[in-house]
Scaffold this motif. Structure first.
Motif, short mmCIF file in Angstrom:
data_model
loop_
_atom_site.label_atom_id
_atom_site.label_comp_id
_atom_site.label_asym_id
_atom_site.label_seq_id
_atom_site.Cartn_x
_atom_site.Cartn_y
_atom_site.Cartn_z
N MET A 126 -7.48 5.52 3.58
CA MET A 126 -7.24 6.41 2.24
C MET A 126 -5.99 5.80 1.60
N THR A 127 -5.19 5.44 2.26
CA THR A 127 -3.75 5.14 1.53
C THR A 127 -4.00 3.86 0.91
N PHE A 128 -4.82 2.93 1.05
CA PHE A 128 -5.22 1.67 0.70
C PHE A 128 -5.76 1.98 -0.67
N GLY A 129 -6.71 2.99 -0.83
CA GLY A 129 -7.38 3.61 -1.89
C GLY A 129 -6.41 3.91 -2.91
N ALA A 130 -5.38 5.05 -2.38
CA ALA A 130 -4.35 5.72 -3.19
C ALA A 130 -3.45 4.74 -3.95
N LEU A 131 -3.02 3.73 -3.07
CA LEU A 131 -2.15 2.71 -3.56
C LEU A 131 -2.87 2.05 -4.77
N GLU A 132 -4.00 1.59 -4.68
CA GLU A 132 -4.76 1.05 -5.64
C GLU A 132 -4.62 1.91 -7.09
N ALA A 133 -5.02 3.03 -6.86
CA ALA A 133 -5.09 4.08 -8.09
C ALA A 133 -3.86 4.08 -8.63
N ARG B 10 -2.82 0.53 -10.59
CA ARG B 10 -3.41 0.36 -11.74
C ARG B 10 -2.81 1.14 -12.91
N ARG B 11 -2.06 2.20 -12.76
CA ARG B 11 -1.46 2.87 -13.76
C ARG B 11 0.12 2.55 -13.70
N GLY B 12 0.25 1.40 -13.10
CA GLY B 12 1.64 1.06 -13.18
C GLY B 12 2.78 1.85 -12.56
N ILE B 13 2.19 2.65 -11.35
CA ILE B 13 3.28 3.52 -10.53
C ILE B 13 3.40 2.79 -9.53
N THR B 14 4.88 2.51 -9.36
CA THR B 14 5.30 1.93 -7.94
C THR B 14 5.50 2.78 -6.76
N THR B 15 5.23 2.20 -5.80
CA THR B 15 5.26 3.12 -4.44
C THR B 15 6.47 2.41 -3.44
N GLY C 74 10.34 2.42 -4.93
CA GLY C 74 9.10 2.83 -5.85
C GLY C 74 9.40 4.28 -6.51
N ASP C 75 8.20 4.64 -7.52
CA ASP C 75 8.53 5.93 -8.20
C ASP C 75 8.03 7.06 -6.88
N VAL C 76 7.07 6.68 -6.11
CA VAL C 76 6.35 7.70 -5.08
C VAL C 76 6.62 7.18 -3.98
N ILE C 77 7.02 8.14 -2.95
CA ILE C 77 7.07 8.09 -1.48
C ILE C 77 5.72 8.06 -0.97
N VAL C 78 5.17 7.28 -0.15
CA VAL C 78 3.92 7.02 0.47
C VAL C 78 4.15 7.24 2.07
N VAL C 79 3.56 8.15 2.68
CA VAL C 79 3.55 8.42 4.32
C VAL C 79 2.10 8.28 4.57
N SER C 80 1.95 7.26 5.51
CA SER C 80 0.60 7.08 5.89
C SER C 80 0.46 7.42 7.48
N PHE C 81 -0.82 7.38 8.05
CA PHE C 81 -1.32 7.49 9.43
C PHE C 81 -2.23 6.57 9.84
N ASP C 82 -2.13 6.07 11.11
CA ASP C 82 -2.97 5.23 12.02
C ASP C 82 -2.14 4.10 12.23
N ALA C 83 -1.27 3.49 11.29
CA ALA C 83 -0.60 2.05 11.63
C ALA C 83 -1.38 1.35 12.17
N VAL C 84 -2.44 0.67 11.28
CA VAL C 84 -3.33 -0.28 11.68
C VAL C 84 -2.48 -1.65 11.20
N LYS C 85 -2.68 -2.83 11.41
CA LYS C 85 -1.92 -3.99 11.26
C LYS C 85 -1.91 -4.28 9.78
N SER C 86 -2.87 -4.06 8.75
CA SER C 86 -3.15 -4.37 7.28
C SER C 86 -2.24 -3.55 6.81
N ALA C 87 -2.06 -2.17 7.14
CA ALA C 87 -0.87 -1.16 6.73
C ALA C 87 0.56 -1.70 6.97
N LEU C 88 0.49 -1.92 8.31
CA LEU C 88 1.82 -2.39 8.76
C LEU C 88 2.56 -3.48 7.92
#
Ligand code: GZL
Ligand code: ZN
Length: 344
Positions: free
Chosen positions: A251-258, A261-266, A270-284
């Motif tokens: 879900m984080t990958f989708g949220a980052l895309e959204a 696309r609006r020029g919001i940095t994370t 960044g502008d927005v703090i992002v907290v994710s769960f699972d810790a799979v390699k592509s997210a790490l």
């Protein structure tokens, strides 16, 4: 519970097992079968310990790794015959698969219940058939907890608290502990133990901060597509979002895309703090780049623990009811040393 490194197979079983294996090889078919309810079901080799596994689906990178951890351990050369069913995110497919396992009189049933409710009847049928049930990952909400023998999984409530406590520390470090903090939560599948626990654990911490506001919590079904759609809607609805709590990396990958696309940095700058769960390699990797601020680990490699429970049961030993798997929290500061060890 002492765990032996090698399963004891009685001599009789050894001979039959080798003959069985020879037949399987000659027959050209592998010993492990996937059943998704369509193709003809294979004959079960009674000389092996037959394990029926009903998996939630293949909704996330985490789930794929979880499935791999099952298929790696329940192999013929370790004395098992695996019947594997992918429920494609539908509880009725799990119930059908469990009933098929019962009618095939498997030795054990293993499943990750997509949601906590609706299992009393089919688990009663498994008990009536004398087949032990081991839960993996998510849990069931049943009247009678003797309907299952053991549960192997994560402390989801603890994971939720980990996220809240990390955010506390981070905001303090940034000198923002008094600032108005507006938070949105992308939740996993409604009714899933992991979503329930992560939500509760984070809320427990959030309510202790009067300057934190959880604007909205939305079910984004643990998928990238839904994560993107839900994040888009939230960005349309709320002028200011300071923190996104996303209950899995997909879900984080989708949220980052959204957001991008609006020029919001994370992330770190960044502008927005992002907290994710699972810790799979592509997210790490995104944590290492500072795009995701923190990733709360949820370890999918549960197969070996489920197999240890079955080995103990095979030896007639009692087993613990609950097996919590060790997990940690990854930030840009510590992720580097773990990245190359990650095989999922
Ligand atoms: C967690 C598991 C969740 C993962 C998601 O144990 O239930 O389901 O966090 C997966 O990636 O879909
Ligand atoms: Zn608590």
């Amino acid at each position: 519970m002492a765990i032996k490194t090698q399963r004891d197979i009685s001599p009789g079983r050894k001979v039959c097992f080798l003959l069985g294996l020879l037949a399987l090889v000659l027959g050209g078919c592998a010993g492990q079968f996937r059943i998704s309810g369509e193709e003809e079901e294979p004959a079960v080799d009674e000389n092996l310990v037959v394990v029926g596994v009903s998996q939630v689906g293949s909704e996330s990178v985490w789930r794929t790794a979880n499935t791999a951890s099952i298929q790696e351990v329940f192999t013929n050369d370790r004395g098992y015959f695996l019947l594997f069913s992918n429920a494609r995110q539908r509880q009725e497919n799990q119930i059908k698969a469990i009933r098929r396992f019962i009618s095939r009189q498997v030795d054990y049933i293993v499943f990750s219940p997509i949601t906590e409710s609706g299992w009393d009847v089919v688990l009663q049928e498994a008990r009536d058939a004398g087949i032990p049930v081991i839960l993996m990952d998510r849990q069931v909400d049943v009247q009678d907890h003797t309907l299952y023998t053991a549960w192997v999984g994560s402390d989801f409530h603890g994971e939720g608290r980990n996220a809240g406590e990390w955010l506390e520390g981070y905001l303090e470090q940034q000198g923002r502990e008094e600032e108005e903090i507006r938070i949105v939560v992308l939740q996993g599948t409604e009714g899933a133990t992991s979503a329930i626990g992560r939500t509760r654990g984070f809320q427990e911490v959030a309510v202790t901060h009067s300057n934190w506001t959880i604007l909205e919590q939305v079910d984004a079904e643990y998928t990238t597509a839904k994560g993107r759609e839900v994040m888009d809607n939230l960005l349309d609805k709320y002028e200011e979002i300071d923190v996104v709590i996303s209950q899995n990396d997909d879900m984080t990958f989708g949220a980052l895309e959204a957001m991008s696309r609006r020029g919001i940095t994370t992330g770190v700058e960044g502008d927005v703090i992002v907290v994710s769960f699972d810790a799979v390699k592509s997210a790490l990797k995104l944590v290492e780049q500072g795009v995701i601020n923190v990733d709360i680990e949820c370890n999918p490699e549960q197969g070996e623990w489920v197999e240890k429970v079955i080995r103990a049961l095979e030896r007639g030993e009692d087993v613990e009811k609950t097996f919590y798997i060790e997990e940690q929290v990854f930030t840009p500061e510590n992720v580097g040393e773990y990245l190359d060890q990650r095989n999922y």
